[in-house]
Design an enzyme around this catalytic site. Structure first.
Site, short mmCIF file in Angstrom:
data_model
loop_
_atom_site.label_atom_id
_atom_site.label_comp_id
_atom_site.label_asym_id
_atom_site.label_seq_id
_atom_site.Cartn_x
_atom_site.Cartn_y
_atom_site.Cartn_z
N LEU A 19 -2.03 -63.53 43.30
CA LEU A 19 -0.86 -62.74 43.70
C LEU A 19 0.44 -63.38 43.23
O LEU A 19 1.46 -62.71 43.12
CB LEU A 19 -0.82 -62.60 45.24
CG LEU A 19 -1.98 -61.83 45.87
CD1 LEU A 19 -1.82 -61.81 47.38
CD2 LEU A 19 -2.06 -60.41 45.33
N GLY A 22 3.71 -70.83 42.29
CA GLY A 22 4.96 -71.56 42.40
C GLY A 22 4.79 -72.96 41.88
O GLY A 22 3.79 -73.29 41.24
N THR A 24 4.13 -75.73 43.41
CA THR A 24 3.14 -76.60 44.04
C THR A 24 1.81 -75.92 44.28
O THR A 24 0.92 -76.55 44.86
CB THR A 24 3.68 -77.11 45.39
OG1 THR A 24 4.00 -75.98 46.22
CG2 THR A 24 4.92 -77.96 45.18
N GLY A 25 1.62 -74.67 43.88
CA GLY A 25 0.33 -74.05 44.11
C GLY A 25 0.33 -72.58 43.78
O GLY A 25 1.24 -72.04 43.16
N ASP A 132 13.74 -71.83 56.10
CA ASP A 132 13.76 -71.15 54.79
C ASP A 132 13.74 -69.63 55.00
O ASP A 132 12.97 -68.92 54.36
CB ASP A 132 12.56 -71.58 53.95
CG ASP A 132 12.76 -71.25 52.47
OD1 ASP A 132 13.93 -70.99 52.07
OD2 ASP A 132 11.78 -71.23 51.72
#
Length: 774
Positions: A19, A22, A24-25, A132
């Site tokens: 989907l 980013g 880091t994963g 965030d």
């Protein structure tokens, strides 16, 4: 550990498609075998999973979300691990995020943001700060309800979460300054969220820095639709520079609900997002974040576009498939809500066009069959697209043709809502793909062999063709990339190699080396160029070696030992194991040592003649270090050592005569003087030392008269001499030396005087009086 569609993790989750990704994963859509239906798996990439702080952040997010049970917070199943993979399994929300609703009227925006405000108020009451809050982190379900997600940066009870910051446009001045997380940070970010959804962009966009965030008020909010003053005022308070000036989230939620009522808006579920409408582009992220995208029903028309009539059929069939999927998503829910059976015409795939008798259809069962077909399609179509990118049409042969035909038929069955047949078709396609994918490996290996052979044989065109195919099969393969680059420069390389070999045969060593070197610059793996350069370099090295040896022997003959050593060392760098080089260096060392010995012996004799005994001894010892068998150095060291010691002892008494004031020292000095007088033929330096010391020894034994003055009230004592009693003036005779004179008087502080009595010198009167009362 890589991830591919169809892969099973933890014996439970079946990966469907990615989907987003980013820094880091990755985020994947998956089937949950235990619970049924789809879930989202949020992975932490293996390099980051190995970092304790990031792994802890993932575990913290899992625990925080599991503990936050709220209708507008994403539900989390838990943290899982399989091999090197770590992920969180969470609720799947197919409606995208709030970025797609930017610029809508205030009434529409409130339907989404009031639930978010309530969710944040709930999280704050639980001691969790999100850190965030932004449009991309508010997801929308197919029911149109917003849910707050991505608590990976959250902190609990004010403790720091992950080390990163949130969106640069959403963080508060305090968060940007690295202060401890606080609920007021989320209030600020929520104000940015309202501002962005109403105006279409966040405050200070596109240029933001610390000074603007700290000193400038947010630009005036502008919207295509009217914004109530009360809402603008609330946003302004949320964006206050100081946290104490911001309302808490409970207050924000209350004011937003009042605004809904004042606007005459019925408080109802948020608007459902348009399924096929892409989200409005958000700001470019300045740090790694989890990217989300709405699930795709299948490959786009651009992905299915290709060459040939067969590919056109597939494209047309998939258009029908998407239309049918839209009907199921939009029509079936309404029909199922009515819980009634309807008659649906189902055309046969292979029968000619004719009137079809309406048949009752179980829509619930049809939806299940469609879901099964969708799942199989999601596993197959990415693999087909991957093979298309690997040029399967060039090497797949009949297997690829059969696969395309089968997919065309399967798409037609799907469009006709024969989902069971479509599922079976995709299963057959999966087996065909297994064969083709195995074939791809063999084709790649054969292409690499053909390309490398062509390079060795100098066939540039064949090599380019082979490596081009290899790169279609494996675009990232370094060996194929290097092979294609070699093939493209092969003609020029072979021309240089040929020229180099011709120069070598004609004895033109330097030009040959230059040609071979240029060939290797174009292609460092060219065997003929590498071997040719080695040959001519060996020849050149032999010439250079002989020249270096000749220079060394010439320098050695002229006693230029430094130049000789440098020349022979240069020769040794060319031939490290050559015995003649070591022999030449040994000869240099021996002759250099012989010269050094002669020079130091001459220097020692010169110092000895000048009665510089210590310098002479040093030279003799240096010679013995070079060669311990030199008799002249041995004898010289034995001769000069006692003279150097006697010289130093006499010089100490001569330069520091006060040492002679001590009787023991005087005895030692007289013994040294006797030893010096016993030396035959003393030099002028020794004679001067003897004369000076003898004079000092005579003077230090002659008493000197010292005058003392007092007040006839002070008791005077000279240490090591005796008590002198009371007096006004008195003279005493003292031998040269250092004395301490002490005066005492009852009721007064003692006085102390240190006096030095020098030979032949009458000191000034010494005054000893106690005058300072206690």
């Amino acid at each position: 550990m890589s991830k591919t569609p169809g892969q099973v993790l933890a014996a439970r989750f079946v990966l469907v498609r990615p989907l987003g990704a980013g820094g880091t994963g990755q985020v994947w859509l998956a089937q949950d075998r235990d619970l049924g239906g789809h879930v989202v798996l949020k992975f932490l990439a293996p390099p980051f999973a190995a970092q304790p702080d990031l792994a802890a952040a993932l575990a913290r997010e899992s625990e925080q979300l599991k503990g936050l049970v709220h209708p507008h917070i994403v539900r989390v199943d838990g943290l899982y691990r399989d091999g090197s993979l770590s992920w969180i399994a969470m609720e799947y929300l197919a409606g995208g995020d709030l970025t797609q609703f930017r610029g809508r009227p205030a009434a529409d925006i409130l339907r989404f943001t009031v639930p978010v405000a309530e969710a944040l108020a709930y999280a704050h009451a639980a001691g969790v700060v999100h850190r965030d809050v932004k449009a991309a982190n508010v997801l929308v379900g197919m029911d149109g309800q917003p849910r707050l997600a991505d608590f990976g940066m959250a902190s609990v009870d004010g403790s720091a979460g992950s080390s990163g910051l949130g969106s640069p446009y959403s963080i508060s001045p305090q968060q940007a300054a690295g202060m401890a997380p606080a609920p007021a940070d989320d209030v600020y970010a929520f104000g940015v969220l309202l501002y962005e959804l109403l105006s279409g962009y966040p405050p200070f966009y596109p240029e933001i820095d610390a000074s603007r965030r700290l000193s400038e008020p947010p630009p005036l909010l502008k919207s295509r639709y009217p914004v109530p003053d009360a809402l603008s005022g609330l946003i302004e308070r949320c964006l206050a520079k100081q946290p104490e000036s911001r309302p808490d989230m409970v207050r924000v939620a209350e004011e937003l609900r009042v605004l809904q009522r004042d606007m005459g808006q019925e408080i109802r579920a948020p608007l459902a997002p348009p399924l096929l409408k892409p989200p409005v582009a958000s700001e470019q992220p300045l740090q790694a974040r989890w990217e989300r995208s709405a699930p795709a029903a299948g490959p786009s028309s651009a992905e299915l576009r290709g060459e040939g009539f067969r590919r056109g059929l597939v494209m047309a069939a998939l258009v029908l498939l998407i239309a049918a999927a839209g009907a199921v998503f939009f029509v079936l829910p309404e029909r199922m809500a009515e819980r009634q059976t309807v008659s649906v015409p189902v055309p046969a795939v292979t029968a000619p066009a004719q009137e079809v008798t309406a048949t009752p259809v179980d829509l619930e069962a049809l939806a299940v069959l469609k879901q099964q077909a969708d799942d199989q399609q999601a596993l197959v179509l990415p693999r087909v697209a991957a093979l298309e990118q690997r040029a399967a049409a060039e090497w797949g042969g009949q297997g690829w043709i059969d696969l395309q035909a089968g997919l065309t038929a399967t798409a037609e069955r799907y469009a006709a809502r024969d989902f069971a047949a479509a599922t079976a078709g995709y299963e057959v396609a999966a087996k065909q793909l297994d064969v083709l994918e195995q074939q791809a490996g063999a084709v790649l290996a054969a292409a690499m062999v053909r390309g490398n052979t062509a390079i060795e044989e100098g066939q540039a065109a064949t090599a380019q063709e082979a490596f081009a195919l290899a790169l279609k099969l494996a675009p990232a393969q370094a060996e194929a990339t290097r092979g294609l680059r070699r093939a493209q420069s092969l003609d020029a390389v072979m021309a240089l190699v040929t020229q180099g070999e011709l120069d070598e045969k004609e004895g033109k060593t330097a030009p040959a080396a230059d040609a071979f070197a240029k060939a290797l610059q174009l292609d460092s793996d060219t065997r003929r160029a590498r071997e040719g350069l080695a040959r001519v370099q060996g020849r050149l090295a032999g010439d250079a070696y002989a020249a270096a040896m000749a220079r060394g022997f010439a320098s050695l003959s002229s006693k230029d030992f430094g130049a000789a050593k440098r020349a022979f060392e240069s020769a040794r760098s060319m031939r490290p194991q050559a015995p003649e080089v070591q022999q030449a260096l040994s000869q240099v060392e021996q002759e250099e040592r012989t010269g050094l010995i002669a020079g130091r012996l001459d220097s020692a004799r010169t110092h000895e003649g000048g009665e510089r005994w210590q310098q002479a001894l040093t030279d003799y010892q240096a010679v013995l270090q070079l060669d311990a068998t030199v008799a002249a150095a041995q004898q010289g060291a034995e001769r000069t050592r006692p003279r150097a010691e006697l010289h130093d002892e006499l010089q100490l008494y001569v330069t520091q005569p006060e040492r002679l004031f001590s009787a023991p020292v005087r005895e030692t000095a007289r013994a040294a003087l006797t030893k010096a007088r016993a030396i035959d033929a003393p030099g002028p330096v020794l004679q001067q030392q003897v004369t000076t010391l003898d004079g000092w020894l005579k003077q230090v034994t002659i008493p000197v008269q010292v005058a003392l003055e007092s007040d006839n009230l002070t008791q005077v004592t000279i240490y090591r001499v005796g008590e002198l009693g009371l007096f006004t003036r008195r003279a005493v005779e003292l031998t040269p030396g250092r004395y301490t004179v002490v005066g005492t008087r009852p009721g007064f502080r003692d006085v102390r005087r240190e006096i030095m009595v020098a030979p032949g010198e009458v000191p000034a009167p010494i005054v000893i009086r106690c005058e300072d009362r206690i």
